[in-house]
Design an enzyme around this catalytic site. Structure first.
Site, PDB file in Angstrom:
ATOM      1  N   HIS A  98      28.352  26.937   1.935  1.00 52.95           N
ATOM      2  CA  HIS A  98      27.439  27.800   1.179  1.00 52.95           C
ATOM      3  C   HIS A  98      27.664  29.214   1.689  1.00 52.95           C
ATOM      4  CE1 HIS A  98      23.719  29.864   0.301  1.00 52.95           C
ATOM      5  NE2 HIS A  98      23.211  29.656   1.482  1.00 52.95           N
ATOM      6  N   TYR A 123      19.921  34.748  -2.984  1.00 51.18           N
ATOM      7  CA  TYR A 123      18.751  35.134  -2.215  1.00 51.18           C
ATOM      8  C   TYR A 123      19.136  36.222  -1.219  1.00 51.18           C
ATOM      9  CZ  TYR A 123      20.457  31.966   1.489  1.00 51.18           C
ATOM     10  OH  TYR A 123      21.214  31.340   2.438  1.00 51.18           O
ATOM     11  N   ASP A 164       1.595  -0.677  -4.262  1.00 49.13           N
ATOM     12  CA  ASP A 164       0.792  -1.686  -4.958  1.00 49.13           C
ATOM     13  C   ASP A 164       1.771  -2.610  -5.656  1.00 49.13           C
ATOM     14  OD1 ASP A 164       1.580   0.124  -6.962  1.00 49.13           O
ATOM     15  OD2 ASP A 164      -0.243  -0.189  -8.134  1.00 49.13           O
TER      16      ASP A 164
HETATM   17  N1  FFO Z   1       4.611  -5.903 -10.984  1.00 52.96           N
HETATM   18  C1  FFO Z   1       4.557  -6.399 -12.218  1.00 52.96           C
HETATM   19  N2  FFO Z   1       4.835  -7.678 -12.400  1.00 52.96           N
HETATM   20  N3  FFO Z   1       4.242  -5.620 -13.268  1.00 52.96           N
HETATM   21  C2  FFO Z   1       3.973  -4.298 -13.141  1.00 52.96           C
HETATM   22  O1  FFO Z   1       3.719  -3.611 -14.136  1.00 52.96           O
HETATM   23  C3  FFO Z   1       4.019  -3.734 -11.827  1.00 52.96           C
HETATM   24  N4  FFO Z   1       3.762  -2.414 -11.552  1.00 52.96           N
HETATM   25  C4  FFO Z   1       3.447  -2.037 -10.178  1.00 52.96           C
HETATM   26  C5  FFO Z   1       4.399  -2.703  -9.268  1.00 52.96           C
HETATM   27  N5  FFO Z   1       4.455  -4.117  -9.513  1.00 52.96           N
HETATM   28  C6  FFO Z   1       4.361  -4.587 -10.768  1.00 52.96           C
HETATM   29  C7  FFO Z   1       2.041  -2.450  -9.865  1.00 52.96           C
HETATM   30  N6  FFO Z   1       1.081  -1.783 -10.646  1.00 52.96           N
HETATM   31  C8  FFO Z   1      -1.960  -3.717 -12.691  1.00 52.96           C
HETATM   32  C9  FFO Z   1      -2.117  -2.412 -12.273  1.00 52.96           C
HETATM   33  C10 FFO Z   1      -1.083  -1.775 -11.627  1.00 52.96           C
HETATM   34  C11 FFO Z   1       0.100  -2.430 -11.378  1.00 52.96           C
HETATM   35  C12 FFO Z   1       0.277  -3.719 -11.812  1.00 52.96           C
HETATM   36  C13 FFO Z   1      -0.757  -4.362 -12.479  1.00 52.96           C
HETATM   37  C14 FFO Z   1      -3.075  -4.446 -13.314  1.00 52.96           C
HETATM   38  O2  FFO Z   1      -2.869  -5.259 -14.200  1.00 52.96           O
HETATM   39  N7  FFO Z   1      -4.297  -4.214 -12.855  1.00 52.96           N
HETATM   40  C15 FFO Z   1      -5.453  -5.000 -13.221  1.00 52.96           C
HETATM   41  C16 FFO Z   1      -5.629  -5.979 -12.073  1.00 52.96           C
HETATM   42  C17 FFO Z   1      -6.716  -6.919 -12.293  1.00 52.96           C
HETATM   43  C18 FFO Z   1      -6.811  -7.945 -11.195  1.00 52.96           C
HETATM   44  O3  FFO Z   1      -6.428  -7.731 -10.044  1.00 52.96           O
HETATM   45  O4  FFO Z   1      -7.309  -9.005 -11.521  1.00 52.96           O
HETATM   46  C19 FFO Z   1      -6.666  -4.105 -13.316  1.00 52.96           C
HETATM   47  O5  FFO Z   1      -6.720  -3.087 -12.644  1.00 52.96           O
HETATM   48  O6  FFO Z   1      -7.546  -4.438 -14.110  1.00 52.96           O
HETATM   49  C20 FFO Z   1       3.989  -1.410 -12.445  1.00 52.96           C
HETATM   50  O7  FFO Z   1       3.979  -0.258 -12.142  1.00 52.96           O
END
Ligand code: FFO
Length: 832
Positions: free
Chosen positions: A226, A260, A553
């Protein structure tokens, strides 16, 4: 003899030295720092770094790291009482309307992260940097706290302090090998000498790949030259700055021309990114004996190539006309580090326990990153989120030489470009293709990239639906900036998902199989839910760090005895689970467990919508109704003769399933579903509709909406920590205190005007306040609601109905705190 772990740091540049100091301040003094050059001028990037420190960054963590550098170097005083930081301020110029708009966006990041910054007019630019010709200047971004770190001086001071605390530094010592027998670091080799080590941290900068090779760890980093030039004395600067490398005018950036500037005593130093990328092979670097290294002659300083600077020298003289009275007095091509995504490489390697690194770190972020890594080494977690810099964030194909070389050079070229947050790279592309790719191309998919998968954002084949779209589903037109990489067709895809049925390619979702007699133990120990449930159960659960911060998550499906499938957020999760599985298997062979990345060999279609059941019924006699396969349940089914794992969950918030099969059968599954769905109005739908639908449903996205800096309750996912879980899990002990101490909350906002839109990272203000109260994480237009949505981190005393203002490209838009989820709060749709 001390029983504290023996830490060996390789490299005494600004990162290694600060790491030793930060470790020592945390009581870890059983540390040895090895440096190949002389300690006073090691000869790496620190030794020639121009020292600019700038806060402006889309990443909250990176801005925090810069602030920590400023704070520490301000107070690092030499024997003469002067500090190691010149708070001259920073000024970025706009010479095009696009740049001026972008400066507003950048000012927004600063406000989001609590850093003072403002867009100023041409006169103010001239007042701040009188040498500038105001003619081409349309305005500037002024960040008064930015400035110049005296990198070498500060480094020497921290070395002295660490020494006083008991840290040993050995210079003129070149590491020749690393013993990693049994999957962990054992010792560092220096020729014949073997130095035992529990922890080795490579802070070797652009030499990192060489050190990585000794440990068997891929380091996705490319050293690049650079250009930096220093003029002859400038008449008006005579006597202005006391120090030979002193400065009083702001650091100045002219991004429209990749340049810069900084004062350098009575001269001007000019850095250029305008030239062709100049990759450097480590073996081609000039060789110096330690005693030959000086301020001007060092391995990281390559001969200047004036032909690459000619146009920039002219441009510099145009912008700073007084430079016409000067010439280039001294110049070199300085070597420093670039990576595939431009970010630093920090953390512990996935495969070799105890082997850490902090590389591709700029002076700007050096203190903060060193401090965060010292926290990780001493406590297991860092206060500031490091996940964006985790060295394990890359996919396997992204650490190959060819990929690193091409993408790192591209990052060099684009370093000052105005990049839209959704803007995809042009090359290399088509790296990972789902089995549906051929069909997606036929449907006119517009692809963006995710973990180097090609992922459709919308399908042009759905454009004719715009004629059928009920007016209440259409979104108002967007401004030019937010309209980029966006299509109105997404409205049609969202509409069909909510009112008929749609299929989504979920293949890019990272997934692992976790198998073996220790599978339940592993997942029970690492997640917030109980894993001792019967096959068929699916959990939405969290990975926490020891301090109770969210590290991911995930979903965990129990497919059979000792057979789990995890849906995760990327390769950082894989590195973590695989390391923990290795340890568990070693400690208790009866509880062995294997974590395997099954993403490449499998694929997934999300089949969702009120008519999803009808479509499935055409493909199988098996009952997939809401009673037969309940919400968050999984089962093996045969669809159109294809074995499929069906999981009853939906990130878009509609009835239906994630349908997994092996990659070889993917296209057949796609075709069968698409054909069966025709009479129900099925569409292939893309990521843009998906994002909108999931925000309507209030589902969080890790890394965007929440990071390790947040605990579950404040992130709105406290329900994922099961109160009924009696077993211990990582982070459990810290949770209660952490939640009690939280003062912010992930808050749902809707814009008062339907046209207002945000893209993420915008600052949020309480009405009339000049200081941001928080920042937007995700935003989208909610087609179902006819309103624009934003989620934001805000003080937790705000309540539903409170008004706030979101600043987008310099203008404030009214928004209101809203009850969430905005869509289907009673769960009637997703759980009929
Ligand atoms: N895994 C799967 N199979 N599908 C996904 O879409 C995802 N995700 C991330 C990573 N892992 C995944 C996780 N994020 C919910 C919310 C966020 C997620 C996945 C699922 C969901 O359905 N929430 C419900 C849970 C209810 C319960 O626990 O009973 C809710 O909040 O009502 C995609 O990014």
């Amino acid at each position: 003899m001390s029983t504290a772990p023996r830490i060996v740091i390789i490299g005494a540049g600004i990162v290694g030295a600060n790491l030793a100091d930060e470790l020592a301040q945390r009581g870890a003094t059983n540390t040895l720092v090895l440096e190949q050059g002389p300690l006073e001028t090691p000869g790496g990037s620190t030794s020639h770094a121009p020292g600019l420190v700038f806060s402006t960054n889309p990443s909250k963590s990176m801005t925090a790291f810069a602030q920590q550098t400023i704070e520490k170097y301000t107070h690092l005083r030499g024997p003469d009482g002067t500090g190691s930081y010149l708070a001259v301020g920073g000024l970025e110029l706009a010479t095009s309307p696009e740049r001026l708009q972008d400066l507003h966006r950048r000012a927004g990041w600063n406000r989001s992260w609590g850093v003072e910054a403002q867009v100023v007019d041409t006169d103010e630019c001239r007042r701040l940097f009188p040498m500038v010709d105001p003619e081409p200047v349309l305005g500037g971004l002024w960040t008064p706290g930015d400035g110049l770190a005296l990198a070498l001086k500060g480094t020497r001071l921290v070395i002295e302090r660490a020494r006083r605390a008991g840290v040993e530094f050995r210079d003129r010592t070149t590491v020749t090998g690393i013993d990693t027998s049994g999957g962990r670091v054992r010792a560092v080799l220096v020729g014949e000498e073997c130095i035992p080590a529990d922890i080795v941290v490579s802070c070797a900068g652009f030499w990192g790949p060489r050190i990585g090779e000794m440990a068997g760890v891929d380091v996705p980093l490319l050293p690049l030259g650079h250009q930096f030039a220093i003029t002859s004395p400038v008449p008006s600067l005579r006597g202005r700055n006391e120090l030979p490398k002193g400065a009083s005018a702001p650091i100045l950036r002219h991004q429209d021309r990749d340049l810069y500037f900084r004062e350098w005593g009575d001269r001007i130093g000019i850095g250029s990114y305008a030239h062709r990328p100049m990759p450097v092979a480590l073996d081609d670097l000039p060789q110096y004996r330690a005693e030959e290294i000086t301020d001007e002659a060092m391995p990281s300083s390559l001969p200047f190539t004036p032909e690459d600077f000619a146009a920039e020298w002219e441009e510099s003289q145009r912008l700073l006309p007084e430079l016409r009275q000067t010439s280039v007095d001294r110049a070199f091509n300085g070597v420093f580090s670039f990576t595939p995504d431009g970010g630093s490489l920090v953390g512990e390697s996935a495969g070799v326990d105890g082997f850490f690194m902090a590389e591709a770190v700029w002076v700007t972020h050096s203190v903060g990153i060193s401090r965060a890594l010292a926290e990780v080494i001493t406590t297991g977690t860092s206060e500031t989120d490091l996940s964006g810099l985790d060295l394990n964030r890359f996919e396997k194909n992204q650490t190959t030489r060819a990929y690193v070389d091409e993408t790192s050079q591209q990052n060099f070229v684009e370093i000052y470009d105005i990049l839209h947050p959704r803007q995809p790279r042009v090359s290399p592309r088509d790296l990972r293709l789902s089995p549906f790719h051929r069909r997606q191309v036929e449907l006119g998919a517009f692809f963006l990239e995710a973990h180097s998968w090609e992922r459709p954002h919308w399908y042009e084949a759905n454009a004719p639906l715009l004629d059928e779209l009920p007016p209440e589903w259409a979104a108002p037109p967007r401004d030019d900036w937010s309209a980029q990489f966006h299509s109105p067709v997404a409205a049609c895809e969202a509409w069909r998902t909510r009112t008929a049925v749609a299929m989504y390619d979920m293949t890019a979702l990272t997934r692992f199989s976790v198998t073996g007699p220790g599978a339940a133990d592993l997942l029970d120990r690492l997640t917030t839910s109980s894993m001792r449930r019967r096959p068929g159960a699916v959990s939405y659960t969290l990975l926490l760090d020891r301090a109770g911060g969210i590290t991911s998550d995930i979903t965990v499906a129990i497919l059979g005895e000792n057979d789990y499938q995890v849906g995760a957020n990327g390769s950082i999760d894989l590195a973590y689970l695989a390391r923990e599985a290795r340890h568990q298997s070693q400690e208790d062979p009866a509880k062995w467990v294997e974590v395997r990345d099954i993403t490449p060999g499998t694929c997934c279609i999300g089949l969702w919508g009120p008519l999803a059941g009808e479509v499935a019924a055409r493909l199988t006699d098996e009952d997939l109704g809401a009673e037969a396969l309940g919400y968050f349940r999984t089962r093996s089914v045969t669809l159109a003769g294809i074995p499929v794992t069906a999981m009853r969950l939906s990130y878009v918030g509609e009835f239906g399933w994630e349908l997994y099969t092996s990659a070889d059968l993917g296209e057949r599954l796609w075709d069968a579903i698409f054909a069966a769905g025709q009479e129900y109005g099925i569409v292939a739908a893309g990521r843009e509709a998906f994002e909108s639908l999931r925000l309507e449903k209030g589902f969080r996205s890790f890394g965007t909406d929440m990071t390790t800096e947040h605990e579950p309750v404040q992130a709105g996912i406290g329900f994922a920590v099961k109160a009924s879980k009696s077993a211990d899990f990582v982070g459990k002990d810290a949770l209660a205190a952490r939640a009690a101490a939280a003062t912010t909350r992930l808050t749902c906002l809707t814009f008062d005007e339907p046209t207002s839109i945000a893209l993420g990272l915008e600052p949020v203000f309480l009405p009339g306040s000049g200081t941001a109260a928080g920042y937007v994480t995700s935003a989208a237009y909610g087609y179902t609601l006819g309103r624009a949505i934003a989620y934001a981190w805000l003080p937790d005393d705000l309540t539903v109905g409170d008004g706030v203002e979101v600043e987008y490209l310099g203008t404030r838009y009214a928004a209101t705190v809203s009850e969430e989820p905005l869509y289907d709060p009673a769960m009637d749709r997703i759980r009929p």
